[in-house]
Write an enzyme that holds these catalytic residues in place. Structure first.
Site, short mmCIF file in Angstrom:
data_model
loop_
_atom_site.label_atom_id
_atom_site.label_comp_id
_atom_site.label_asym_id
_atom_site.label_seq_id
_atom_site.Cartn_x
_atom_site.Cartn_y
_atom_site.Cartn_z
N GLY A 60 -14.16 -39.84 11.51
CA GLY A 60 -14.57 -38.80 12.40
C GLY A 60 -13.19 -37.62 12.53
O GLY A 60 -12.09 -38.13 12.47
N HIS A 110 -18.79 -37.95 12.31
CA HIS A 110 -18.82 -37.07 13.19
C HIS A 110 -17.61 -36.17 13.21
O HIS A 110 -16.56 -36.56 13.19
CB HIS A 110 -19.08 -37.93 14.55
CG HIS A 110 -18.04 -38.54 15.12
ND1 HIS A 110 -16.90 -38.02 15.61
CD2 HIS A 110 -17.68 -40.00 14.91
CE1 HIS A 110 -15.91 -39.33 15.73
NE2 HIS A 110 -16.63 -40.30 15.45
N ASP A 111 -17.90 -34.80 13.42
CA ASP A 111 -16.94 -33.71 13.80
C ASP A 111 -15.91 -33.30 12.67
O ASP A 111 -15.06 -32.85 12.55
CB ASP A 111 -15.96 -34.06 15.05
CG ASP A 111 -16.82 -34.40 16.17
OD1 ASP A 111 -17.44 -33.54 16.88
OD2 ASP A 111 -16.97 -35.71 16.62
#
Length: 262
Positions: free
Chosen positions: A138, A120-121
């Site tokens: 992440g 994520h991200d």
């Protein structure tokens, strides 16, 4: 549009008429795929995922799945993929989180080999190569023209500068500055990524200044602050051809909060 009869494409998905979808692939209702993209068999593309033009997804990919953050509560965060990327078998690309930018981003013209993971991200720029089993935790940010060796793990929130090269089976727990080649266990800066720079048509003058930057950072005995001041003093040398590269390095160092690979 060439969609295999065994594929399941949600009526809400937005696919250009030229998109190809292989056998037994599933595409969810919030997916957008632009012209010329080919999706192989047995892929799952879900979530709020936007995919650009002329990408190629090989079989067994998981694209746009819920992130692996325990705080995730199903918010409509996104995955955005640019143009002309190649994503090989068994890769996993997750959506972002509301605790960060809310978006995982893969730029243009990247080559993502088998079993890679983009958490994520994560942000990846353009023309990068991730070899087999590269794993990005992440919030990792990767610049442009970066090569990441196979079986490499990058800790959350690390930053990898433009034109850097990370060797095989690395454990990346600090930021990797632009232009550097790093490898070993523990990870260390070994040299300038000269081969990569030559492939991208860097002149001998630019490479010469970047070599000086490397020596100031890693071979001079300077503190980081002393090295940054000495790098600043290189402006205008060799006619200023490398001033943009100096800016790149100094901007990267100024933004580093986790320390750099030494």
């Amino acid at each position: 549009m060439a969609i295999h009869p065994t594929a399941i494409v949600d009526p809400g998905a937005q696919l250009d008429s030229s998109v190809e979808v292989g056998a037994y692939t599933l595409i969810g209702p919030h997916v957008k795929i632009a012209a010329g993209t080919k999706v192989g068999p047995h892929c799952v593309i879900e979530g709020h995922t936007s995919i650009g033009r002329d990408n190629t997804f090989f079989q067994f990919g998981s694209i746009g799945a819920a992130n692996q953050d325990k705080k995730y509560a199903g918010e409509p965060t996104t995955l955005v993929i640019g143009d002309r990327n190649t994503i090989r078998e068994f890769c996993t690309l997750n959506v972002g989180t509301v605790q960060d930018r809310g978006e995982t981003t893969l730029g243009n013209d990247n080559w993502i080999m088998a079993y890679c993971h983009l958490a994520h991200d994560v942000v990846i720029g353009n023309e990068c190569v991730l070899a087999n089993n590269a794993t990005l935790a992440g919030h990792v940010h990767v610049g442009n023209h970066v090569t990441i060796g196979g079986l490499t793990g990058i800790l959350q929130r690390m930053r990898i500068g433009d034109h850097a090269m990370i060797g095989f089976q690395a454990h990346v727990a600090q930021d990797v500055p632009p232009f550097m080649t790093v490898d070993g266990n523990p990870l260390a800066a070994r040299a300038v990524n000269v081969v990569g720079l030559k492939r991208r048509d860097f002149s001998a003058e630019r490479i010469g200044v970047i070599r000086q930057i490397y020596k100031l950072l890693y071979r001079s005995g300077h503190t980081l602050d002393e090295a940054k001041a000495a790098i600043e003093a290189l402006r205008g040398t060799d006619g200023g051809v490398a001033d943009g590269d100096i800016d790149n390095m100094l901007t990267f160092l100024a933004a580093s909060t986790r320390g750099i690979v030494r």
